[in-house]
Design a protein around this motif. Structure first.
Motif, PDB file in Angstrom:
ATOM      1  N   ASP A   1       0.809  -1.218   0.000  1.00 21.11           N
ATOM      2  CA  ASP A   1       0.000   0.000   0.000  1.00 21.11           C
ATOM      3  C   ASP A   1       0.843   1.268   0.000  1.00 21.11           C
ATOM      4  OD1 ASP A   1      -2.122  -1.722   0.194  1.00 21.11           O
ATOM      5  OD2 ASP A   1      -2.481  -1.397   2.325  1.00 21.11           O
ATOM      6  N   ARG A   2       2.142   1.145   0.242  1.00 14.74           N
ATOM      7  CA  ARG A   2       2.981   2.311   0.547  1.00 14.74           C
ATOM      8  C   ARG A   2       3.005   3.341  -0.571  1.00 14.74           C
ATOM      9  NH1 ARG A   2       8.124   0.019   2.385  1.00 14.74           N
ATOM     10  NH2 ARG A   2       6.894  -0.469   4.252  1.00 14.74           N
ATOM     11  N   ASP A   3       3.285   2.928  -1.782  1.00 17.86           N
ATOM     12  CA  ASP A   3       3.389   3.891  -2.887  1.00 17.86           C
ATOM     13  C   ASP A   3       2.058   4.602  -3.112  1.00 17.86           C
ATOM     14  OD1 ASP A   3       6.027   3.232  -3.234  1.00 17.86           O
ATOM     15  OD2 ASP A   3       5.679   1.886  -4.932  1.00 17.86           O
ATOM     16  N   ARG A   4       0.975   3.844  -3.066  1.00 14.18           N
ATOM     17  CA  ARG A   4      -0.348   4.450  -3.284  1.00 14.18           C
ATOM     18  C   ARG A   4      -0.675   5.479  -2.205  1.00 14.18           C
ATOM     19  NH1 ARG A   4      -5.100   3.232  -0.787  1.00 14.18           N
ATOM     20  NH2 ARG A   4      -4.225   1.309   0.094  1.00 14.18           N
ATOM     21  N   VAL A   5      -0.429   5.130  -0.956  1.00 14.15           N
ATOM     22  CA  VAL A   5      -0.793   6.013   0.153  1.00 14.15           C
ATOM     23  C   VAL A   5       0.094   7.251   0.175  1.00 14.15           C
ATOM     24  CG1 VAL A   5      -0.931   6.193   2.666  1.00 14.15           C
ATOM     25  CG2 VAL A   5      -1.717   4.125   1.512  1.00 14.15           C
ATOM     26  N   LEU A   6       1.387   7.046   0.021  1.00 16.88           N
ATOM     27  CA  LEU A   6       2.303   8.189   0.045  1.00 16.88           C
ATOM     28  C   LEU A   6       2.027   9.127  -1.124  1.00 16.88           C
ATOM     29  CD1 LEU A   6       4.703   9.646   1.279  1.00 16.88           C
ATOM     30  CD2 LEU A   6       6.223   8.156  -0.053  1.00 16.88           C
ATOM     31  N   GLY A   7       1.790   8.565  -2.313  1.00 18.86           N
ATOM     32  CA  GLY A   7       1.483   9.403  -3.468  1.00 18.86           C
ATOM     33  C   GLY A   7       0.216  10.211  -3.264  1.00 18.86           C
ATOM     34  N   HIS A   8      -0.810   9.568  -2.699  1.00 17.29           N
ATOM     35  CA  HIS A   8      -2.070  10.269  -2.435  1.00 17.29           C
ATOM     36  C   HIS A   8      -1.886  11.378  -1.412  1.00 17.29           C
ATOM     37  CE1 HIS A   8      -6.288  11.033  -1.819  1.00 17.29           C
ATOM     38  NE2 HIS A   8      -6.237  10.612  -0.562  1.00 17.29           N
ATOM     39  N   PHE A   9      -1.105  11.115  -0.365  1.00 19.66           N
ATOM     40  CA  PHE A   9      -0.859  12.119   0.670  1.00 19.66           C
ATOM     41  C   PHE A   9      -0.143  13.335   0.090  1.00 19.66           C
ATOM     42  CE2 PHE A   9       2.093  13.888   3.829  1.00 19.66           C
ATOM     43  CZ  PHE A   9       1.199  14.316   4.795  1.00 19.66           C
ATOM     44  N   LEU A  10       0.949  13.110  -0.639  1.00 19.16           N
ATOM     45  CA  LEU A  10       1.717  14.227  -1.191  1.00 19.16           C
ATOM     46  C   LEU A  10       0.905  15.002  -2.222  1.00 19.16           C
ATOM     47  CD1 LEU A  10       5.194  12.479  -1.633  1.00 19.16           C
ATOM     48  CD2 LEU A  10       4.485  14.073   0.174  1.00 19.16           C
ATOM     49  N   GLU A  11       0.140  14.303  -3.048  1.00 18.76           N
ATOM     50  CA  GLU A  11      -0.694  14.972  -4.050  1.00 18.76           C
ATOM     51  C   GLU A  11      -1.745  15.847  -3.385  1.00 18.76           C
ATOM     52  OE1 GLU A  11      -3.723  13.798  -7.747  1.00 18.76           O
ATOM     53  OE2 GLU A  11      -2.664  12.241  -6.634  1.00 18.76           O
ATOM     54  N   THR A  12      -2.340  15.350  -2.277  1.00 22.13           N
ATOM     55  CA  THR A  12      -3.363  16.129  -1.575  1.00 22.13           C
ATOM     56  C   THR A  12      -2.757  17.363  -0.929  1.00 22.13           C
ATOM     57  OG1 THR A  12      -4.589  14.096  -1.116  1.00 22.13           O
ATOM     58  CG2 THR A  12      -5.156  16.039   0.187  1.00 22.13           C
ATOM     59  N   VAL A  13      -1.619  17.199  -0.263  1.00 26.10           N
ATOM     60  CA  VAL A  13      -0.977  18.325   0.421  1.00 26.10           C
ATOM     61  C   VAL A  13      -0.521  19.385  -0.576  1.00 26.10           C
ATOM     62  CG1 VAL A  13       1.040  19.000   1.780  1.00 26.10           C
ATOM     63  CG2 VAL A  13      -0.272  16.973   2.430  1.00 26.10           C
ATOM     64  N   ARG A  14       0.029  18.961  -1.692  1.00 27.00           N
ATOM     65  CA  ARG A  14       0.549  19.913  -2.682  1.00 27.00           C
ATOM     66  C   ARG A  14      -0.538  20.511  -3.564  1.00 27.00           C
ATOM     67  NH1 ARG A  14       5.468  15.788  -4.309  1.00 27.00           N
ATOM     68  NH2 ARG A  14       6.770  16.168  -2.448  1.00 27.00           N
ATOM     69  N   GLY A  15      -1.726  19.947  -3.508  1.00 24.63           N
ATOM     70  CA  GLY A  15      -2.829  20.467  -4.315  1.00 24.63           C
ATOM     71  C   GLY A  15      -3.608  21.545  -3.594  1.00 24.63           C
ATOM     72  N   HIS A  16      -4.926  21.560  -3.835  1.00 19.54           N
ATOM     73  CA  HIS A  16      -5.775  22.586  -3.233  1.00 19.54           C
ATOM     74  C   HIS A  16      -6.862  22.006  -2.333  1.00 19.54           C
ATOM     75  CE1 HIS A  16      -3.909  25.518  -5.936  1.00 19.54           C
ATOM     76  NE2 HIS A  16      -4.096  24.649  -6.926  1.00 19.54           N
ATOM     77  N   ALA A  17      -6.887  20.708  -2.186  1.00 20.36           N
ATOM     78  CA  ALA A  17      -7.947  20.065  -1.391  1.00 20.36           C
ATOM     79  C   ALA A  17      -7.805  20.421   0.084  1.00 20.36           C
ATOM     80  CB  ALA A  17      -7.904  18.553  -1.571  1.00 20.36           C
ATOM     81  N   THR A  18      -8.938  20.447   0.772  1.00 14.66           N
ATOM     82  CA  THR A  18      -8.938  20.667   2.217  1.00 14.66           C
ATOM     83  C   THR A  18      -9.378  19.422   2.978  1.00 14.66           C
ATOM     84  OG1 THR A  18     -11.177  21.581   2.077  1.00 14.66           O
ATOM     85  CG2 THR A  18      -9.339  23.155   1.998  1.00 14.66           C
ATOM     86  N   ASP A  19      -9.814  18.395   2.256  1.00 12.90           N
ATOM     87  CA  ASP A  19     -10.200  17.124   2.886  1.00 12.90           C
ATOM     88  C   ASP A  19      -9.240  16.034   2.427  1.00 12.90           C
ATOM     89  OD1 ASP A  19     -12.456  18.127   4.241  1.00 12.90           O
ATOM     90  OD2 ASP A  19     -13.652  17.985   2.422  1.00 12.90           O
ATOM     91  N   TYR A  20      -8.913  15.172   3.361  1.00 14.27           N
ATOM     92  CA  TYR A  20      -7.993  14.061   3.071  1.00 14.27           C
ATOM     93  C   TYR A  20      -8.585  12.788   3.655  1.00 14.27           C
ATOM     94  CZ  TYR A  20      -3.900  11.010   3.687  1.00 14.27           C
ATOM     95  OH  TYR A  20      -3.037   9.948   3.676  1.00 14.27           O
ATOM     96  N   GLU A  21      -8.620  11.717   2.841  1.00 16.66           N
ATOM     97  CA  GLU A  21      -9.143  10.442   3.314  1.00 16.66           C
ATOM     98  C   GLU A  21      -8.491   9.312   2.537  1.00 16.66           C
ATOM     99  OE1 GLU A  21     -13.408   8.002   3.582  1.00 16.66           O
ATOM    100  OE2 GLU A  21     -13.380  10.193   3.688  1.00 16.66           O
TER     101      GLU A  21
END
Length: 340
Positions: free
Chosen positions: A75-95
């Motif tokens: 799961d590591r690559d998927r989760v880390l990629g999703h986390f970094l993409e969310t933080v660097r984007g404009h979203a305010t919700d993370y799940e």
């Protein structure tokens, strides 16, 4: 008085914090904050978070790398990629849902992470506040459900095969019944395809109504080029509605082959799906087949079965337009009926 009021406020605050900690412990929920300023991830974990993740008390400010290392390798690559993409984007919700390997006991646990991200006026990430929920019990129950569902689906498929075999065997000894037996087998096959659709595993259940129609009409599309076209707005469909629509569409396809558009080399059938926030519609249009002189005066077994199917499924309506150029059938259903 001011000192007493301050003391009372502190006591109430302490009581609320103890109550919150107790609720988090019962619900296996751990709180966390992550300082995101400057692209650096500075973590603060609650005591309940440490318990959920199997960490010692001194890990309250664990590094970002320590969290990444704890994520299951698959799961590591998927989760880390999703986390970094969310933080660097404009979203305010993370799940996100993922597995961890707990350092304390080596157990694999499922985590549901939910958080909100605070951003500055320019959209840069400042702070992540959220919770990690241990959903291992739910995941194990889902896996057990999938196992039972697959076994049940396999047994039902065997029943379809046995019943079809019995029908064929009976028809061999009664030649005059072979045509009727063939129609029964075709209807059983349609029901089998509908069952296979609604019995899919949750991980393979992305398709909706259009996927169901494609499966039902696949035998009529083989070697026919573009003579059967399916298009429109897809959407979810429940098991009862899928079975009902399977029977209706099978009868329409069978009649198209025998008497309608698909009985001609140049005929074609177009199936269009449409839906809005309240209802869905399936339009079956035939063209290029023999001209329709008038509406049939007698109802055959198939038509009777369609009528009974409609009566048994509330919220469903079927209309026929016997246009000389080709039959047009409209199936209307409320979203509630489609979801059953």
């Amino acid at each position: 008085m001011d000192r007493d009021a301050s003391s009372d406020a502190q006591l109430r605050l302490a009581a609320r914090e103890a109550e919150l900690a107790r609720v988090q412990k019962i619900g296996q929920i751990g709180g966390l904050t992550v300082d995101l300023r400057g692209g650096r991830f500075r973590n603060t974990r609650s005591p309940e978070y440490l318990v959920v993740h199997g960490l010692p008390p001194e890990a309250v400010h664990e590094t970002h790398e320590a969290w990444v290392q704890r994520i299951h390798p698959d799961d590591r690559d998927r989760v880390l990629g999703h986390f970094l993409e969310t933080v660097r984007g404009h979203a305010t919700d993370y799940e996100v849902e993922y597995r961890i390997i707990r350092p304390s006991d080596g157990q694999i646990r499922w985590i549901l992470a939910k958080a909100e991200i605070e951003r500055d006026a320019d959209g840069a990430a400042l702070l992540l506040q959220g919770a990690h929920i241990d959903v291992t019990a739910r995941k194990q129950a889902e896996e057990q459900y999938e196992l039972v569902a697959r076994e049940l689906s396999h047994r039902i498929a065997n029943i379809f095969a046995v019943v079809s075999s019995l029908v064929r065997m009976a028809a061999r000894s009664e030649p005059e019944s072979r045509a009727f037996a063939a129609r029964i087998e075709e209807r059983l096959a349609a029901l089998h395809r509908a069952h296979a659709f609604v019995g899919r595993s949750r991980t393979d259940a992305e398709g909706g109504l259009i996927d169901l129609l494609s499966r039902l009409l696949a035998p009529y599309r083989e070697g026919a080029g573009e003579r059967v076209q399916i298009d429109g707005k897809d959407g979810p469909i429940g098991p009862q509605a899928a079975t009902c629509i399977a029977l209706i569409v099978h009868e329409l396809a069978t009649n198209a082959v025998k008497y309608g558009a698909l009985s001609s080399q140049t005929g074609m059938v177009t199936v269009t799906v449409d839906r809005d926030e309240r209802a869905g519609r399936i339009c079956w249009r035939e063209a290029g087949g023999p001209a329709i002189e008038a509406q049939p005066k007698r109802s055959g077994f198939g038509s009777t079965m369609i009528e009974r199917t409609i009566r048994a499924h509330r919220g469903l309506e079927v209309r026929y337009d016997w246009n000389p150029a080709g039959l047009c059938v409209t199936i209307d259903a409320s979203l509630e009926a489609l979801g059953r």
